[in-house]
Design a protein around this motif. Structure first.
Motif, PDB file in Angstrom:
ATOM      1  N   ILE A 193      41.222  39.779  43.685  1.00 51.19           N
ATOM      2  CA  ILE A 193      39.974  40.356  43.166  1.00 51.19           C
ATOM      3  C   ILE A 193      38.863  39.336  43.407  1.00 51.19           C
ATOM      4  CG2 ILE A 193      38.763  41.191  41.110  1.00 51.19           C
ATOM      5  CD1 ILE A 193      41.477  41.814  39.852  1.00 51.19           C
ATOM      6  N   PRO A 194      37.887  39.645  44.245  1.00 48.28           N
ATOM      7  CA  PRO A 194      36.810  38.668  44.468  1.00 48.28           C
ATOM      8  C   PRO A 194      35.936  38.496  43.231  1.00 48.28           C
ATOM      9  CG  PRO A 194      36.562  40.607  45.916  1.00 48.28           C
ATOM     10  CD  PRO A 194      37.716  40.883  45.019  1.00 48.28           C
ATOM     11  N   VAL A 195      35.585  37.252  42.936  1.00 54.39           N
ATOM     12  CA  VAL A 195      34.711  36.959  41.790  1.00 54.39           C
ATOM     13  C   VAL A 195      33.652  35.938  42.198  1.00 54.39           C
ATOM     14  CG1 VAL A 195      36.328  37.406  39.888  1.00 54.39           C
ATOM     15  CG2 VAL A 195      36.331  35.168  40.985  1.00 54.39           C
ATOM     16  N   THR A 196      32.587  35.864  41.409  1.00 57.28           N
ATOM     17  CA  THR A 196      31.578  34.826  41.606  1.00 57.28           C
ATOM     18  C   THR A 196      32.099  33.524  40.984  1.00 57.28           C
ATOM     19  OG1 THR A 196      30.548  35.197  39.483  1.00 57.28           O
ATOM     20  CG2 THR A 196      29.757  36.561  41.316  1.00 57.28           C
ATOM     21  N   ASP A 197      31.349  32.415  41.153  1.00 54.85           N
ATOM     22  CA  ASP A 197      31.801  31.170  40.518  1.00 54.85           C
ATOM     23  C   ASP A 197      31.582  31.201  39.009  1.00 54.85           C
ATOM     24  OD1 ASP A 197      29.076  30.846  40.471  1.00 54.85           O
ATOM     25  OD2 ASP A 197      29.052  28.875  41.455  1.00 54.85           O
ATOM     26  N   ARG A 198      31.094  32.334  38.507  1.00 50.08           N
ATOM     27  CA  ARG A 198      31.001  32.548  37.058  1.00 50.08           C
ATOM     28  C   ARG A 198      32.098  33.475  36.560  1.00 50.08           C
ATOM     29  NH1 ARG A 198      26.688  30.382  38.812  1.00 50.08           N
ATOM     30  NH2 ARG A 198      25.148  29.439  37.456  1.00 50.08           N
ATOM     31  N   GLY A 199      32.938  33.968  37.469  1.00 50.86           N
ATOM     32  CA  GLY A 199      34.085  34.790  37.081  1.00 50.86           C
ATOM     33  C   GLY A 199      33.819  36.282  37.054  1.00 50.86           C
ATOM     34  N   GLN A 200      32.629  36.706  37.561  1.00 49.98           N
ATOM     35  CA  GLN A 200      32.300  38.126  37.498  1.00 49.98           C
ATOM     36  C   GLN A 200      32.885  38.899  38.673  1.00 49.98           C
ATOM     37  OE1 GLN A 200      28.179  36.981  37.393  1.00 49.98           O
ATOM     38  NE2 GLN A 200      27.811  38.330  35.642  1.00 49.98           N
ATOM     39  N   THR A 201      33.435  40.081  38.394  1.00 50.91           N
ATOM     40  CA  THR A 201      33.823  40.995  39.479  1.00 50.91           C
ATOM     41  C   THR A 201      32.586  41.827  39.818  1.00 50.91           C
ATOM     42  OG1 THR A 201      34.433  42.858  38.057  1.00 50.91           O
ATOM     43  CG2 THR A 201      36.126  41.169  38.437  1.00 50.91           C
ATOM     44  N   ASN A 202      32.775  42.837  40.652  1.00 49.95           N
ATOM     45  CA  ASN A 202      31.628  43.692  41.002  1.00 49.95           C
ATOM     46  C   ASN A 202      31.243  44.627  39.859  1.00 49.95           C
ATOM     47  OD1 ASN A 202      34.164  45.076  41.512  1.00 49.95           O
ATOM     48  ND2 ASN A 202      32.924  46.750  42.279  1.00 49.95           N
ATOM     49  N   VAL A 203      32.090  44.768  38.834  1.00 55.86           N
ATOM     50  CA  VAL A 203      31.794  45.685  37.726  1.00 55.86           C
ATOM     51  C   VAL A 203      31.306  44.877  36.513  1.00 55.86           C
ATOM     52  CG1 VAL A 203      32.769  47.404  36.126  1.00 55.86           C
ATOM     53  CG2 VAL A 203      33.561  47.298  38.503  1.00 55.86           C
ATOM     54  N   PRO A 204      30.093  45.141  36.033  1.00 54.47           N
ATOM     55  CA  PRO A 204      29.601  44.388  34.870  1.00 54.47           C
ATOM     56  C   PRO A 204      30.565  44.532  33.695  1.00 54.47           C
ATOM     57  CG  PRO A 204      27.846  45.739  35.826  1.00 54.47           C
ATOM     58  CD  PRO A 204      29.118  46.133  36.523  1.00 54.47           C
ATOM     59  N   GLY A 205      30.888  43.414  33.051  1.00 53.18           N
ATOM     60  CA  GLY A 205      31.795  43.457  31.903  1.00 53.18           C
ATOM     61  C   GLY A 205      33.250  43.253  32.275  1.00 53.18           C
ATOM     62  N   ILE A 206      33.561  43.325  33.579  1.00 46.91           N
ATOM     63  CA  ILE A 206      34.944  43.050  34.003  1.00 46.91           C
ATOM     64  C   ILE A 206      34.958  41.735  34.777  1.00 46.91           C
ATOM     65  CG2 ILE A 206      36.969  43.856  35.260  1.00 46.91           C
ATOM     66  CD1 ILE A 206      36.228  46.675  34.657  1.00 46.91           C
ATOM     67  N   TRP A 207      35.824  40.851  34.326  1.00 55.32           N
ATOM     68  CA  TRP A 207      35.892  39.488  34.836  1.00 55.32           C
ATOM     69  C   TRP A 207      37.306  39.215  35.339  1.00 55.32           C
ATOM     70  CZ3 TRP A 207      31.236  36.675  33.554  1.00 55.32           C
ATOM     71  CH2 TRP A 207      30.377  37.356  32.686  1.00 55.32           C
ATOM     72  N   ALA A 208      37.469  38.179  36.130  1.00 52.29           N
ATOM     73  CA  ALA A 208      38.821  37.821  36.566  1.00 52.29           C
ATOM     74  C   ALA A 208      38.911  36.308  36.723  1.00 52.29           C
ATOM     75  CB  ALA A 208      39.175  38.508  37.883  1.00 52.29           C
ATOM     76  N   CYS A 209      40.110  35.778  36.521  1.00 50.79           N
ATOM     77  CA  CYS A 209      40.303  34.333  36.682  1.00 50.79           C
ATOM     78  C   CYS A 209      41.727  34.060  37.146  1.00 50.79           C
ATOM     79  CB  CYS A 209      40.030  33.590  35.369  1.00 50.79           C
ATOM     80  SG  CYS A 209      41.271  33.857  34.100  1.00 50.79           S
ATOM     81  N   GLY A 210      41.917  32.899  37.748  1.00 53.53           N
ATOM     82  CA  GLY A 210      43.263  32.462  38.121  1.00 53.53           C
ATOM     83  C   GLY A 210      43.763  33.047  39.430  1.00 53.53           C
ATOM     84  N   ASP A 211      45.088  33.029  39.583  1.00 58.17           N
ATOM     85  CA  ASP A 211      45.716  33.392  40.863  1.00 58.17           C
ATOM     86  C   ASP A 211      45.350  34.803  41.321  1.00 58.17           C
ATOM     87  OD1 ASP A 211      46.927  30.954  40.605  1.00 58.17           O
ATOM     88  OD2 ASP A 211      48.987  31.702  40.680  1.00 58.17           O
ATOM     89  N   VAL A 212      45.029  35.705  40.380  1.00 64.71           N
ATOM     90  CA  VAL A 212      44.728  37.079  40.781  1.00 64.71           C
ATOM     91  C   VAL A 212      43.475  37.139  41.654  1.00 64.71           C
ATOM     92  CG1 VAL A 212      43.292  37.769  38.783  1.00 64.71           C
ATOM     93  CG2 VAL A 212      44.671  39.478  39.981  1.00 64.71           C
ATOM     94  N   THR A 213      42.637  36.106  41.581  1.00 59.91           N
ATOM     95  CA  THR A 213      41.445  36.090  42.434  1.00 59.91           C
ATOM     96  C   THR A 213      41.807  35.671  43.863  1.00 59.91           C
ATOM     97  OG1 THR A 213      40.868  33.779  41.983  1.00 59.91           O
ATOM     98  CG2 THR A 213      40.006  35.427  40.453  1.00 59.91           C
ATOM     99  N   GLY A 214      43.030  35.151  44.035  1.00 58.15           N
ATOM    100  CA  GLY A 214      43.515  34.797  45.361  1.00 58.15           C
ATOM    101  C   GLY A 214      42.896  33.536  45.924  1.00 58.15           C
ATOM    102  N   GLU A 215      42.149  32.805  45.132  1.00 56.17           N
ATOM    103  CA  GLU A 215      41.418  31.645  45.665  1.00 56.17           C
ATOM    104  C   GLU A 215      42.161  30.332  45.457  1.00 56.17           C
ATOM    105  OE1 GLU A 215      38.646  31.148  47.435  1.00 56.17           O
ATOM    106  OE2 GLU A 215      38.518  33.293  47.804  1.00 56.17           O
ATOM    107  N   HIS A 216      42.006  29.753  44.267  1.00 49.66           N
ATOM    108  CA  HIS A 216      42.566  28.423  44.025  1.00 49.66           C
ATOM    109  C   HIS A 216      43.784  28.607  43.132  1.00 49.66           C
ATOM    110  CE1 HIS A 216      38.865  26.625  45.606  1.00 49.66           C
ATOM    111  NE2 HIS A 216      38.336  27.726  45.116  1.00 49.66           N
ATOM    112  N   MET A 217      44.947  28.707  43.751  1.00 47.02           N
ATOM    113  CA  MET A 217      46.139  29.046  42.962  1.00 47.02           C
ATOM    114  C   MET A 217      46.699  27.811  42.276  1.00 47.02           C
ATOM    115  SD  MET A 217      48.104  32.080  44.863  1.00 47.02           S
ATOM    116  CE  MET A 217      47.339  33.648  45.205  1.00 47.02           C
ATOM    117  N   LEU A 218      45.974  27.362  41.262  1.00 53.35           N
ATOM    118  CA  LEU A 218      46.371  26.184  40.489  1.00 53.35           C
ATOM    119  C   LEU A 218      46.174  26.524  39.014  1.00 53.35           C
ATOM    120  CD1 LEU A 218      44.379  23.550  42.548  1.00 53.35           C
ATOM    121  CD2 LEU A 218      46.865  23.801  42.527  1.00 53.35           C
ATOM    122  N   ALA A 219      47.117  26.092  38.181  1.00 55.35           N
ATOM    123  CA  ALA A 219      47.044  26.436  36.757  1.00 55.35           C
ATOM    124  C   ALA A 219      45.751  25.916  36.124  1.00 55.35           C
ATOM    125  CB  ALA A 219      48.251  25.856  36.033  1.00 55.35           C
TER     126      ALA A 219
END
Ligand code: NAI
Length: 453
Positions: free
Chosen positions: A281-307
């Protein structure tokens, strides 16, 4: 009505939920399997528990060099698994207590978004102003015939092994593959690693990765790279590399360590209008997805897979959703591979700086400058590479291949995050004798305005 529903209780989700709870927000946390996520149950913690025991095994073999004669010793894998289970259980309980103290409501079950502010968990419909998706990742299964067979284990199943395998084939020379190569080699298995790229640990500095490979080879790990794995048939890995187009390695155990893929299926992301792909799920460096109010963090963003990246991302998302602007500083994010020797880094690699056409200076210091390193590591070697910018000697990257580097790389992150130059950093007092003094020495040598004697 909740202020926040968090989906997934790994280090991204549970830390974010607790943080929001401590801010006085009404929070629900939904988890379908185990509190703690992959990191705690089948990732970082079990791996480090296994590696602690395998290190002890190696140290027993090397003890005579330290003037200690151990006599016969053996490696008891079921006891190692039991110790790991005890550590995991204690940590899971600790997280449960933290969530309770923060007033977080924990729901067990599979969560599914039914609208941008609604989540269904079993028969319960929850509603919230904000939803944070922190569903993590699972082992990838590449299109290699036989790799999906139950005979091939992955990092989800490796931590319940009870028998030490004689011969181990590891497919993939990333963090997971290399940590397991260290583990199995230290407990006496023959290990062969099959990697499709021409190098190991592709995310880290090239010189560091090459040294790590040399060290692992010296301790007996065999590498086939670049190579193509043609198939896995029972315990036989068939592969092609420079030595021949169709070779076979017969193993007692085959481990698939070819990466992890984001868990995005079955979440109802389509229903809520959230952009996603198999890569996450792509997110900004603030954790926002394309839908206001829905956020994502961690491995599900596919970016920095580190705890620890997941934890920071979750906290940043919570801060932003409740009105405190915050962002993740990826340029200072530390990373560690817990091999023998360890690899640790923060900031950019030489390859990245070259690709971005950034002028930089390089200072390489052998680990032997640290008395403590020599004391702790009989015949140990390694180096630290410091990369500095041309503007004011700003610290752009620190890359280390040496045991104990995991424990001081955070200092490099702090230097990068606070944008300290080498001249200012040279005033910091490092405790003596510590392995960290190698960083002090590199900073001293890199001082702007001429090298000091
Ligand atoms: P990875 O992406 O680090 O490495 C996977 C390796 O497998 C790559 O080198 C890739 O080229 C190779 N590969 C892929 N398909 C292949 C094929 N068909 N044949 C041969 N080689 C193939 O993934 P890994 O090691 O599975 O780790 C997953 C994630 O977990 C990583 O993002 C990593 O950052 C994280 N992790 C972090 C750790 C740490 O911080 N110490 C420890 C373990 C994992």
């Amino acid at each position: 009505m909740y202020d926040l529903i968090v989906i997934g209780a790994g280090p991204g989700g549970y830390e974010a939920a607790a943080h929001a709870g401590r801010l006085g927000r009404k929070v629900a946390l939904v988890e379908k399997e185990r509190i703690g996520g992959a990191c705690l149950n089948v990732g970082c913690i079990p791996a480090k528990a296994f590696l602690r025991s395998s290190r002890l095994c190696r140290e027993c073999r090397e003890a005579a060099a330290f003037g200690v004669h151990t006599g016969a010793f053996s490696f008891d894998l079921p006891a190692v698994v039991e110790r790991k289970n005890g550590i995991v259980a204690a940590l899971v309980k600790g997280i449960g207590d933290t969530l309770q103290r923060a007033g977080v409501d924990v729901f067990e079950g599979q969560a599914r978004l039914t609208a941008r502010d609604r989540v269904q968990v079993g028969g319960q419909a929850l509603q919230a102003a904000n939803i944070l998706i922190a569903t993590g990742a699972r082992p990838a299964v590449p299109p290699v015939p036989g790799i999906g067979s139950p005979r091939v284990i992955d990092s989800d199943s490796a931590f319940d092994l009870t028998v030490v395998p004689g011969r181990v084939a590891i497919i993939g020379a990333g963090c997971i593959g290399l940590e397991f190569a260290t583990f199995f080699s230290d407990i006496g298995s023959d290990v062969a690693v099959f990697e499709m790229l021409p190098r190991v640990a592709s995310g880290c500095d090239r010189d560091v990765a090459d040294r790590l490979q040399q060290c692992l080879q010296r301790s007996g790990v065999g590498f086939h790279l670049p190579c193509e794995v043609l198939g896995v048939d029972d315990g036989t890995v068939r592969f092609a590399d420079r030595a021949g187009p169709d070779q076979a390695y017969q193993a007692d155990l085959v481990l698939n360590a070819t990466g992890r893929v984001s868990v995005v299926a079955g979440l109802g992301l389509e229903d809520a209008g959230v952009d996603f792909s198999a890569a996450g799920i792509p997110v900004t460096d603030r954790g926002q997805t394309n839908v206001p109010g829905i956020w994502a963090c961690g491995d599900v963003t596919g970016e920095h897979m580190l705890a620890h990246a997941a934890t920071r991302e979750g906290i940043v998302a919570v801060n932003n959703m409740f009105g405190k602007p915050d962002r993740v500083r990826y340029d200072a994010m530390p990373a560690v591979i817990y091999t023998h020797p360890e690899v640790a880094w923060a900031g950019r690699t030489e390859e990245e700086l070259k690709a971005a056409a950034i002028t930089y200076g390089k200072t390489v210091v052998p680990m032997g400058v640290s008395g403590r390193f020599l004391i702790e590591n009989e015949r140990g070697s390694g180096f630290l590479k410091l990369l500095t910018g041309a503007t004011y000697g700003e610290i752009l990257g620190v890359h280390v291949v040496a045991d104990w580097s995991s424990e001081f790389i955070v200092a490099a992150s702090a230097l990068i995050e606070t944008e300290l130059g080498v001249n200012q950093a040279a005033e910091i007092v490092f405790p003596h004798p510590t392995v960290s003094e190698v960083l002090r020495e590199a900073i001293r040598r890199a001082r702007v305005g001429g090298r000091q004697p």
